[in-house]
Design a protein around this motif. Structure first.
Motif, short mmCIF file in Angstrom:
data_model
loop_
_atom_site.label_atom_id
_atom_site.label_comp_id
_atom_site.label_asym_id
_atom_site.label_seq_id
_atom_site.Cartn_x
_atom_site.Cartn_y
_atom_site.Cartn_z
N GLY A 10 0.82 -1.21 0.00
CA GLY A 10 0.00 0.00 0.00
C GLY A 10 0.86 1.26 0.00
O GLY A 10 2.08 1.23 0.05
N ALA A 11 0.19 2.41 -0.07
CA ALA A 11 0.88 3.69 -0.12
C ALA A 11 1.59 4.03 1.18
O ALA A 11 2.55 4.79 1.19
CB ALA A 11 -0.11 4.80 -0.46
N ASP A 12 1.16 3.42 2.29
CA ASP A 12 1.80 3.69 3.57
C ASP A 12 2.96 2.74 3.88
O ASP A 12 3.56 2.81 4.94
CB ASP A 12 0.77 3.64 4.68
N ASP A 13 3.29 1.86 2.94
CA ASP A 13 4.40 0.93 3.10
C ASP A 13 5.72 1.71 3.04
O ASP A 13 5.88 2.58 2.19
CB ASP A 13 4.35 -0.13 2.00
N ARG A 19 10.55 4.85 -2.29
CA ARG A 19 10.61 5.01 -3.76
C ARG A 19 9.96 6.32 -4.19
O ARG A 19 10.46 7.02 -5.07
CB ARG A 19 9.92 3.84 -4.44
N THR A 20 8.85 6.67 -3.55
CA THR A 20 8.17 7.92 -3.89
C THR A 20 9.05 9.12 -3.56
O THR A 20 9.18 10.06 -4.36
CB THR A 20 6.84 8.02 -3.12
N ALA A 21 9.70 9.08 -2.40
CA ALA A 21 10.59 10.18 -2.01
C ALA A 21 11.78 10.26 -2.96
O ALA A 21 12.21 11.35 -3.35
CB ALA A 21 11.07 9.97 -0.58
N GLU A 22 12.29 9.08 -3.36
CA GLU A 22 13.43 9.06 -4.29
C GLU A 22 13.03 9.65 -5.64
O GLU A 22 13.76 10.45 -6.22
CB GLU A 22 13.92 7.62 -4.46
#
Length: 100
Positions: A10-13, A19-22
């Motif tokens: 999920g998005a909170d994983d 990966r999103t921050a990267e």
């Protein structure tokens, strides 16, 4: 396929968040590089415009100096012609005086 979708994190994983921050950091770095390139391009355009203006000013100054030199040569030629004319006139007057 449904099972595969359910196994997906999920998005909170934490891995997904990393990966999103990267990706966000990569996008921001890319945007900063684009902005730097744009600023460098604008600075180069300004430099070229200043060089072109300086070249134009130099050409205007050269043309003005050339016109002034041409005018000076014309004045000198005119003075030489006047001196020759005066000399001829004086010679003619002297010739007339000798006859009398």
């Amino acid at each position: 396929m449904l099972e595969r979708f359910r196994r997906r994190p999920g998005a909170d994983d934490p891995a997904v968040m990393a990966r999103t921050a990267e990706r966000r950091a990569i996008a921001e770095a890319r945007a900063a590089r684009v902005e730097q390139r744009e600023l460098a391009r604008l600075a180069e355009e300004e430099r070229k415009a200043a060089e072109a203006e300086a070249a134009r000013q130099a050409e205007v100054a050269r043309q003005a100096a050339e016109r002034e030199a041409m005018a000076e040569r014309a004045r000198a030629a005119q003075a030489a012609q006047k001196a020759e004319r005066d000399a001829r006139y004086a010679a003619r007057k002297a010739k007339i005086k000798l006859r009398r």
